[in-house]
Write a protein that holds these residues in place. Structure first.
Motif, PDB file in Angstrom:
ATOM      1  N   TYR A   1       0.848  -1.189   0.000  1.00 20.70           N
ATOM      2  CA  TYR A   1       0.000   0.000   0.000  1.00 20.70           C
ATOM      3  C   TYR A   1       0.884   1.240   0.000  1.00 20.70           C
ATOM      4  N   GLN A   2       0.637   2.129  -1.000  1.00 15.24           N
ATOM      5  CA  GLN A   2       1.404   3.388  -1.030  1.00 15.24           C
ATOM      6  C   GLN A   2       0.428   4.552  -0.851  1.00 15.24           C
ATOM      7  N   PRO A   3       0.595   5.272   0.258  1.00 17.50           N
ATOM      8  CA  PRO A   3      -0.347   6.383   0.477  1.00 17.50           C
ATOM      9  C   PRO A   3      -0.071   7.538  -0.476  1.00 17.50           C
TER      10      PRO A   3
ATOM     11  N   PHE B   1      -4.798   5.677  -0.679  1.00 15.95           N
ATOM     12  CA  PHE B   1      -3.621   4.837  -0.970  1.00 15.95           C
ATOM     13  C   PHE B   1      -3.869   4.016  -2.221  1.00 15.95           C
ATOM     14  N   GLU B   2      -2.748   3.675  -2.849  1.00  9.46           N
ATOM     15  CA  GLU B   2      -2.830   2.825  -4.036  1.00  9.46           C
ATOM     16  C   GLU B   2      -2.396   1.412  -3.660  1.00  9.46           C
ATOM     17  N   VAL B   3      -3.140   0.447  -4.179  1.00 13.78           N
ATOM     18  CA  VAL B   3      -2.804  -0.955  -3.920  1.00 13.78           C
ATOM     19  C   VAL B   3      -1.861  -1.425  -5.028  1.00 13.78           C
TER      20      VAL B   3
ATOM     21  N   ALA C   1       0.549  -4.649  -6.362  1.00 16.38           N
ATOM     22  CA  ALA C   1       0.789  -6.087  -6.160  1.00 16.38           C
ATOM     23  C   ALA C   1       2.276  -6.346  -5.978  1.00 16.38           C
ATOM     24  N   ARG C   2       2.588  -7.233  -5.020  1.00 15.55           N
ATOM     25  CA  ARG C   2       3.984  -7.643  -4.798  1.00 15.55           C
ATOM     26  C   ARG C   2       4.039  -9.171  -4.763  1.00 15.55           C
ATOM     27  N   TRP C   3       4.960  -9.698  -5.572  1.00 17.09           N
ATOM     28  CA  TRP C   3       5.109 -11.157  -5.620  1.00 17.09           C
ATOM     29  C   TRP C   3       6.446 -11.515  -4.989  1.00 17.09           C
TER      30      TRP C   3
ATOM     31  N   ILE D   1      -6.483  -1.840 -12.336  1.00 14.71           N
ATOM     32  CA  ILE D   1      -7.165  -2.896 -13.079  1.00 14.71           C
ATOM     33  C   ILE D   1      -6.635  -2.926 -14.521  1.00 14.71           C
ATOM     34  N   SER D   2      -6.857  -4.076 -15.155  1.00 19.25           N
ATOM     35  CA  SER D   2      -6.456  -4.242 -16.556  1.00 19.25           C
ATOM     36  C   SER D   2      -7.724  -4.431 -17.385  1.00 19.25           C
ATOM     37  N   ALA D   3      -7.535  -4.409 -18.699  1.00 18.83           N
ATOM     38  CA  ALA D   3      -8.684  -4.527 -19.606  1.00 18.83           C
ATOM     39  C   ALA D   3      -9.517  -5.767 -19.287  1.00 18.83           C
TER      40      ALA D   3
ATOM     41  N   LEU E   1      -7.459   7.757 -14.559  1.00 20.82           N
ATOM     42  CA  LEU E   1      -6.665   7.417 -15.741  1.00 20.82           C
ATOM     43  C   LEU E   1      -5.195   7.475 -15.337  1.00 20.82           C
ATOM     44  N   ASP E   2      -4.579   6.281 -15.333  1.00 23.83           N
ATOM     45  CA  ASP E   2      -3.214   6.123 -14.801  1.00 23.83           C
ATOM     46  C   ASP E   2      -2.180   6.393 -15.892  1.00 23.83           C
ATOM     47  N   ASP E   3      -0.991   6.729 -15.479  1.00 22.00           N
ATOM     48  CA  ASP E   3       0.156   6.900 -16.384  1.00 22.00           C
ATOM     49  C   ASP E   3      -0.155   7.898 -17.492  1.00 22.00           C
ATOM     50  N   PHE E   4      -0.895   8.926 -17.129  1.00 19.85           N
ATOM     51  CA  PHE E   4      -1.334   9.853 -18.173  1.00 19.85           C
ATOM     52  C   PHE E   4      -0.136  10.493 -18.877  1.00 19.85           C
TER      53      PHE E   4
ATOM     54  N   VAL F   1       6.708  11.428  -6.943  1.00 19.92           N
ATOM     55  CA  VAL F   1       7.289  12.648  -6.363  1.00 19.92           C
ATOM     56  C   VAL F   1       8.444  12.230  -5.454  1.00 19.92           C
ATOM     57  N   GLU F   2       9.619  12.769  -5.772  1.00 18.51           N
ATOM     58  CA  GLU F   2      10.798  12.295  -5.042  1.00 18.51           C
ATOM     59  C   GLU F   2      11.573  13.407  -4.346  1.00 18.51           C
ATOM     60  N   THR F   3      11.315  14.662  -4.754  1.00 16.97           N
ATOM     61  CA  THR F   3      12.138  15.739  -4.178  1.00 16.97           C
ATOM     62  C   THR F   3      11.274  16.872  -3.633  1.00 16.97           C
TER      63      THR F   3
ATOM     64  N   GLY G   1       4.556   9.505  -3.882  1.00 17.38           N
ATOM     65  CA  GLY G   1       5.955   9.248  -4.266  1.00 17.38           C
ATOM     66  C   GLY G   1       6.831   8.918  -3.085  1.00 17.38           C
ATOM     67  N   TYR G   2       8.056   8.509  -3.416  1.00 21.73           N
ATOM     68  CA  TYR G   2       8.993   8.090  -2.368  1.00 21.73           C
ATOM     69  C   TYR G   2       9.316   9.237  -1.413  1.00 21.73           C
ATOM     70  N   PHE G   3       9.150  10.477  -1.883  1.00 23.82           N
ATOM     71  CA  PHE G   3       9.412  11.616  -1.000  1.00 23.82           C
ATOM     72  C   PHE G   3       8.559  11.505   0.271  1.00 23.82           C
TER      73      PHE G   3
HETATM   74  N1  LIG Z   1      10.642   5.798  -9.375  1.00 22.98           N
HETATM   75  C1  LIG Z   1       9.629   5.975  -8.530  1.00 22.98           C
HETATM   76  N2  LIG Z   1       8.617   5.050  -8.550  1.00 22.98           N
HETATM   77  C2  LIG Z   1       7.585   5.252  -7.670  1.00 22.98           C
HETATM   78  C3  LIG Z   1       7.544   6.343  -6.781  1.00 22.98           C
HETATM   79  N3  LIG Z   1       6.394   6.248  -6.076  1.00 22.98           N
HETATM   80  C4  LIG Z   1       5.750   5.111  -6.512  1.00 22.98           C
HETATM   81  N4  LIG Z   1       6.486   4.521  -7.484  1.00 22.98           N
HETATM   82  C5  LIG Z   1       6.173   3.300  -8.267  1.00 22.98           C
HETATM   83  O1  LIG Z   1       5.404   3.724  -9.359  1.00 22.98           O
HETATM   84  C6  LIG Z   1       4.445   2.757  -9.679  1.00 22.98           C
HETATM   85  C7  LIG Z   1       3.077   3.354  -9.620  1.00 22.98           C
HETATM   86  O2  LIG Z   1       2.136   2.460 -10.032  1.00 22.98           O
HETATM   87  P1  LIG Z   1       1.473   2.460 -11.462  1.00 22.98           P
HETATM   88  O3  LIG Z   1       1.829   3.681 -12.235  1.00 22.98           O
HETATM   89  O4  LIG Z   1       0.026   2.182 -11.254  1.00 22.98           O
HETATM   90  O5  LIG Z   1       2.155   1.242 -12.210  1.00 22.98           O
HETATM   91  C8  LIG Z   1       1.938  -0.062 -11.730  1.00 22.98           C
HETATM   92  C9  LIG Z   1       0.692  -0.665 -12.310  1.00 22.98           C
HETATM   93  O6  LIG Z   1       0.457  -0.256 -13.621  1.00 22.98           O
HETATM   94  C10 LIG Z   1       1.060  -2.135 -12.337  1.00 22.98           C
HETATM   95  N5  LIG Z   1       0.429  -2.802 -11.175  1.00 22.98           N
HETATM   96  C11 LIG Z   1       0.882  -2.908  -9.920  1.00 22.98           C
HETATM   97  N6  LIG Z   1       0.022  -3.618  -9.177  1.00 22.98           N
HETATM   98  C12 LIG Z   1      -0.998  -3.956 -10.005  1.00 22.98           C
HETATM   99  C13 LIG Z   1      -2.227  -4.687  -9.845  1.00 22.98           C
HETATM  100  O7  LIG Z   1      -2.564  -5.152  -8.761  1.00 22.98           O
HETATM  101  N7  LIG Z   1      -3.031  -4.829 -10.930  1.00 22.98           N
HETATM  102  C14 LIG Z   1      -2.707  -4.305 -12.153  1.00 22.98           C
HETATM  103  N8  LIG Z   1      -3.552  -4.495 -13.177  1.00 22.98           N
HETATM  104  N9  LIG Z   1      -1.574  -3.617 -12.333  1.00 22.98           N
HETATM  105  C15 LIG Z   1      -0.745  -3.427 -11.282  1.00 22.98           C
HETATM  106  O8  LIG Z   1       2.447  -2.257 -12.247  1.00 22.98           O
HETATM  107  C16 LIG Z   1       3.012  -0.955 -12.302  1.00 22.98           C
HETATM  108  C17 LIG Z   1       4.293  -0.896 -11.572  1.00 22.98           C
HETATM  109  O9  LIG Z   1       4.091  -1.013 -10.235  1.00 22.98           O
HETATM  110  P2  LIG Z   1       5.242  -0.784  -9.200  1.00 22.98           P
HETATM  111  O10 LIG Z   1       6.477  -1.430  -9.687  1.00 22.98           O
HETATM  112  O11 LIG Z   1       4.689  -1.144  -7.890  1.00 22.98           O
HETATM  113  O12 LIG Z   1       5.497   0.735  -9.253  1.00 22.98           O
HETATM  114  C18 LIG Z   1       4.639   1.636  -8.674  1.00 22.98           C
HETATM  115  C19 LIG Z   1       5.291   2.365  -7.522  1.00 22.98           C
HETATM  116  O13 LIG Z   1       6.029   1.505  -6.686  1.00 22.98           O
HETATM  117  C20 LIG Z   1       8.641   7.283  -6.805  1.00 22.98           C
HETATM  118  O14 LIG Z   1       8.683   8.258  -6.083  1.00 22.98           O
HETATM  119  N10 LIG Z   1       9.635   7.022  -7.722  1.00 22.98           N
END
Ligand SMILES: Nc1nc2c(ncn2[C@@H]2O[C@@H]3COP(=O)(O)O[C@H]4[C@@H](O)[C@H](n5cnc6c(=O)[nH]c(N)nc65)O[C@@H]4COP(=O)(O)O[C@H]3[C@H]2O)c(=O)[nH]1
Length: 533
Positions: A293-295, A307-309, A311-313, A368-370, A428-431, A487-489, A506-508
């Motif tokens: 969970y990332q707030p 917070f955003e959920v 997934a971690r494997w 979510i995915s398609a 809308l993610d990754d805009f 957001v890191e800085t 962000g990690y900040f």
């Molecule tokens: N460099 C940097 N990175 C930061 C920072 N803050 C957060 N992040 C990372 O940026 C990603 C944000 O998630 P996302 O764009 O949805 O991008 C996610 C999302 O598209 C996908 N994903 C993760 N979990 C799930 C899930 O449960 N379901 C689906 N469908 N996709 C998921 O995988 C992508 C990658 O996830 P993560 O590796 O966890 O990577 C996450 C997060 O750990 C920061 O300050 N700097």
């Protein structure tokens, strides 16, 4: 922060370990193959032991037969020798003194019972006085029968082995007690179904005598080159199972152990040889994938907004695997449905008891995915999660990525409408990273727009910020809430705050956390909310 495997991917490692992609086995097939392999190995092992035992027994019988034959040859050679030397000792033998005759024989020929001279068809002088003047059966004295040996009741009441020799116009009859022949069968390896064929008589290993000649095809035969004698025996063709078990118990136990071990090793090793698809399937079914969970924070107050959920494997061998690797694979193999379901179940378990720490209006963002849009279980699962997390007081947001845009179809529109009726919002993610255009935003009508970290990273003191500025402006004009990712800085925070960005992640502020740590963080937040940075 877990060390995610990125470039040297788990899957390339695993795929190198497949037998060039040929081995794709489910757990059940693997189990059945392992059992089958064990059984084949066990059957081969037992067959080998049985064949070895059978071969040894056959070989032992042949050696025993050879010994029996040699023994019979020695007796007959002694008889032949006795016959020859009797000619010189004729005077001794025919002295009329039985004691003297017996002494002569005992001294020189311990197995010879009596030696007699045959004159015409009568016994002449003999070491056995009672034999003298006895009639010899005519058949015995025919040409054919000369130098013949057989077992007959000739001079005694008991059958004896006699040997008939014709030397220098003298015919001699030499008798050997059958008890001496029977001694031959006391040797090691003698089988119950073994007999000595001496002339027309068969002396069996149990001591019985049968008058028959001619070879029995069911028997093995070993013939003497010098005397009319042979050994016959029935070679074992199989071993009764009870004797096989009794005589090989330790070898059998060893074979069972080795075959079971091989089957087990196969079963374990194929765990490393299965395809990446199987590995992922296993990861889902064995619950190796967990939510982190990332707030994200209010732009103005700095308070946790949601917070955003993520997934971690955690693979038991390879450690943490990046979602950038397994999410596309799950999408490719239609496993995203089960994976999302697993995450939603875990979110509920993680927070059900700590839900009182979550302030009203907290956003819970789920990627979510398609395929989730078409998954009939998704709605059910999300409703279940919402009920358990008292979602009326919280906002569920589904994040739709722009990297692999959805096909906007009437079904998708209907699905989105159903989400909204359930009070679920869309982000809308990754805009800015994909190929979408404004039409895509219009079709989805998201409530949130997440600016990708690629743009946020461009914010720095002296860099060109026109691009990120335009994205923010666009979102504002479309009345969308903006979340800035990555957001890191401090400089980025200051810039985004100046631009009135709604939320920052962000990690900040905070890295993605496991449930326990996230709850601790929420507890801190509730007791002493951090002041804006
Ligand atoms: N460099 C940097 N990175 C930061 C920072 N803050 C957060 N992040 C990372 O940026 C990603 C944000 O998630 P996302 O764009 O949805 O991008 C996610 C999302 O598209 C996908 N994903 C993760 N979990 C799930 C899930 O449960 N379901 C689906 N469908 N996709 C998921 O995988 C992508 C990658 O996830 P993560 O590796 O966890 O990577 C996450 C997060 O750990 C920061 O300050 N700097």
């Amino acid at each position: 922060m877990p060390n995610l495997i990125k470039t040297t991917t788990l899957f390339s490692q695993i795929q190198q370990k497949t037998f060039f992609g040929f081995v794709v086995m489910t757990g059940t097939v693997k189990f059945v193959v392992a059992i089958f392999l064990s059984l084949v190995l066990l059957a081969s092992g037992l067959s080998f032991i049985a064949m070895h035992q059978l071969y040894s027994e056959q070989e032992n019988a042949r050696v025993a037969a050879q010994s029996v034959l040699s023994y019979a040859e020695e007796l007959l050679a002694e008889a032949s020798d006795a016959a020859k030397s009797s000619l010189q000792a004729q005077q001794v033998l025919c002295s009329g003194s039985m004691a003297q005759d017996q002494a002569f024989l005992l001294n020189h020929y311990p197995h010879i019972q009596a030696i007699s001279f045959v004159q015409g068809n009568m016994i002449g002088c003999s070491s056995l006085t009672v034999a003298q003047r006895k009639k010899v059966p005519p058949a015995l004295l025919s040409d054919n029968a000369l130098k013949e040996a057989s077992v007959e009741k000739l001079l005694f009441d008991m059958p004896t082995l006699y040997y008939l020799a014709n030397i220098q116009n003298n015919t001699l009859l030499v008798n050997i007690s059958t008890s001496f022949i029977n001694n031959a069968f006391n040797l090691d390896g003698v089988l119950p179904n073994m007999y000595l064929q001496i002339g027309g008589a068969q002396v069996w290993s149990d001591g019985s005598i049968i008058y028959a000649s001619g070879d029995d095809d069911h028997f093995m035969h070993l013939r003497s080159a010098t005397f009319p004698v042979s050994v016959a025996w029935q070679s074992p063709l199989s071993i009764p199972w009870y004797r096989f078990i009794a005589e090989n118990s330790s070898l059998i136990a060893f074979a069972v152990l080795v075959s079971t071990l091989c089957g087990y090793l196969f079963w374990r090793l194929t765990g490393h040889f299965t395809s990446s698809l199987m590995v992922l399937q296993q990861a889902i079914s064995q619950r190796q994938i967990h939510p982190f969970y990332q707030p994200f924070f209010q732009g103005d107050t700095g308070k946790i907004a949601g917070f955003e959920v993520l997934a971690r494997w955690k693979h038991p061998v390879y450690g943490y695997v990046s979602p950038d690797i397994f999410i596309p694979l799950a999408e490719q193999h239609n496993l995203i449905g089960p994976l999302t379901r697993l995450l939603m179940q875990q979110i509920t378990t993680d927070f059900q008891k700590a839900i009182h720490l979550f302030p009203d209006g907290l956003y819970i963002c789920i990627n979510i995915s398609a395929q989730n849009c078409l998954d009939p279980h998704f709605e059910m699962d999300i409703n279940d999660m919402m009920r358990k997390l008292e979602a009326k007081k919280r906002h569920i947001v589904v994040e739709v990525t722009e990297r692999h845009p959805l096909h906007v179809t009437p079904q998708l529109n209907e699905w989105l409408a159903a989400l909204r009726r359930a009070n679920i919002s869309v982000a809308l993610d990754d805009f800015g990273t994909g190929y979408s255009n404004l039409a895509y935003i219009c079709a989805l009508q998201p409530e949130f727009l997440k600016i990708d970290k690629m743009f946020v990273s461009q914010i720095d003191n002296n860099t060109d910020t026109r691009l990120v500025e335009s994205v923010i402006d666009l979102a504002k004009k479309m009345r969308l809430k903006v979340i800035a990712e990555g957001v890191e800085t401090q400089a980025q925070v200051d810039y985004l705050r100046a631009k009135n960005v709604d939320f920052m992640q962000g990690y900040f502020f905070c890295r993605p956390l496991p449930a326990e740590d996230f709850i601790k963080r929420m507890r801190l937040e509730v007791s002493a909310p951090p002041s804006p940075a």
